[in-house]
Structures are given as C-alpha cells and as structure tokens.
Design an enzyme around this catalytic site. Structure first.
Site: not given
Length: 292
Positions: A12, A59, A197, A244
């Site tokens: 996402h 977030h 990441h 995640e």
C-alpha cells in the site's frame, strides 16, 4: 450465510496513490507497477464482492502515540479519506457495513480476541491505495467504490506489535464470524502492507527480492510456516517496515483451507501473482487467491 470467497494481498505504498492522483501512471518509472494490476482490476469487476474486509495499518492519522490499539475494527457507516499532510486523496469516501462489522466484532471478541471498536475515523493511504489499485482511478464527485468496506487496522508501527501466529489465528476467527452472519454475502478479505522496505536508519532503502518471493511462495503453499516466522526475521530480512506482512496473515488465515491452525482443506486457486521493485523505496507484492 455470508462467506469469504477470496483474499487479496497487496502493498500500500503511498507514492503509488500519489502517482495515480497526479496522473503519472504511464510514466516509464510507474508503468510496470500499474501493469501488474491490470488483471486485478478486471478480476475485481468480474468477481465484485458484496463487502471487502480490508486489513491495513494506520499511519498516525486515526491513531497516534497517545492511543495505539493492537486491532481496531471500523463500524461506522462511512469513512473519510484522511489528510496526511498534503490534503486528502481525491478518491471517494469509503462506505462501511456497520451491521456486518458489529457482528464480526461481537463474534471475534467472544472468541477471545480483544478488538477496539471505532465508530468514527478517517482512513489513510494504507486503505485507499489498495482500493485504487484494485478498482482503478475514480472521480469522488461522481463515482463510488464498488462495494462497502470494513476497515480493520493493525498496529505494526509501535512495538509491541502482534505476532504473525496471532494474526493467523485471528483470520480464522474472522472467517467463523463471517460465516455466522445471517445474510448471503460474498466477502473478500484483503491483507495489505509490505513487502520489504526500511524507511530509516543505516539500512534505509533495504529491499530483499529473494526473501519477498520466498514469502509469496510460502503464503500460497506453506502459510503455517509464514505464521511461525518470528519478528526478528521480518526485521532482519525485510527491514523494519517489513513487519507489515503480519497483516497478510490475517487474510491468509481466513481462507477455507485453514482448519484449526493447519492446512487441512483444498488449497486456494492462485488467480494472480505479481512482484516489482522498486516503487518509491518499497518492494511491491500482490496475490489474489480464491477459495475452493
């Protein structure tokens, strides 16, 4: 009764949303990313669900360091796209399904999973980017998302975060909840986030193609192995934000081949698989699985 018929797994990345909003999808850098979702958009049209149960992480828009729920379910009738510092994304508001969301909350809590009930919250790129990738570019003034969405936020930002095994077990509880809902509904469950990441520190920019593709293999054929992956492996191999991927395990645990924490039913059909690096500073992974 309601039934989960398929699961969708996707990154996402916020820059993907920006590329769509700024009409850059056909630029050389972005074109390969969006090409990987062309099949998915057509599949979504041909297999339109009645409801999407969308697992994502907030977030620091709906929640902050002042309050960090481990698992939070959105039970509102609608959810507004969040302003993440540069204005809300130009996408339609998200219509919820309060009845099914409340039923799932009741059932899952009675199955000993403690959820936070959220009756009002904005939703950020963690939820809207997957919708855009699967549904295409929509005009908020005249278009709507193709079906109601139940947002399910998981804390993967501030430790302690839930284990993959806990998320996998939660997926099974969600399936049981959905199947006890007294209305014929076709439900899709989406797990979002990842893949490898890291956004900060000495390893900022880390991407691990080999680990990511091995994870995709295991999500299909050995989800129990994925569920047993310890947190340190995510951090070491996939970067600090690779954690995640535990959210994918909620969706995978909800598939019908998982019984009592084990693979015991017919394997799901892999309808689509896609992997690309980089998109901004993140590896993009994507799967569509259908129950058999």
């Amino acid at each position: 009764m309601a039934k989960i018929t398929a699961s969708v797994f996707t990154s996402h990345v916020p820059a993907i949303g920006a590329a769509m909003d700024l009409h850059k999808t056909q630029e050389d850098y972005w074109k390969p990313v969006f090409a990987g979702y062309e099949y998915s958009k057509q599949w979504m049209k041909e297999n339109k669900p009645d409801v999407v149960f969308l697992v994502y992480n907030d977030h620091a828009t709906a929640f902050s360091l002042e309050m960090i729920p481990t698992f939070a379910i959105g039970t509102a009738a609608e959810f507004t796209p969040a302003d993440e510092g540069w204005g809300p994304r130009p996408v339609p508001k998200v219509i919820g399904h309060p009845d099914l969301a409340s039923h799932i909350a009741q059932s899952v809590i009675q199955q000993d999973f403690d959820l936070t009930i959220v009756n009002k919250m904005d939703v950020d790129h963690g939820l809207t980017v997957p919708l855009s990738l699967m549904c295409g570019e929509l005009d908020p003034k005249k278009d709507a998302w193709p079906c109601p969405v139940i947002p399910f936020a998981v804390n993967v930002v501030q430790y302690p975060v839930p284990s993959g095994k806990r998320c996998f077990m939660l997926g099974q509880a969600i399936r049981k909840a959905v199947e006890s809902y007294d209305e014929d509904l076709n439900v899709h469950i989406w797990g979002t986030g990842g893949m490898s990441h890291q956004l900060q520190g000495a390893r900022a920019g880390l991407i691990n193609r080999e680990w990511d593709n091995a994870w995709l293999d295991k999500m299909i054929a050995d989800p129990v192995g994925c569920a047993n992956t310890p947190h340190i492996d995510y951090v070491r191999e996939a970067g600090s934000e690779g954690i995640e991927l535990v959210m994918w395990l909620i969706a995978r645990g909800a598939m019908s081949d998982i019984v009592d924490g084990k693979v015991q039913g017919p394997a799901p059909t892999v309808k689509h698989r896609f992997y690309h690096v980089p998109a901004s500073n993140t590896a993009v992974g994507h799967l569509i699985l259908e129950n058999n």
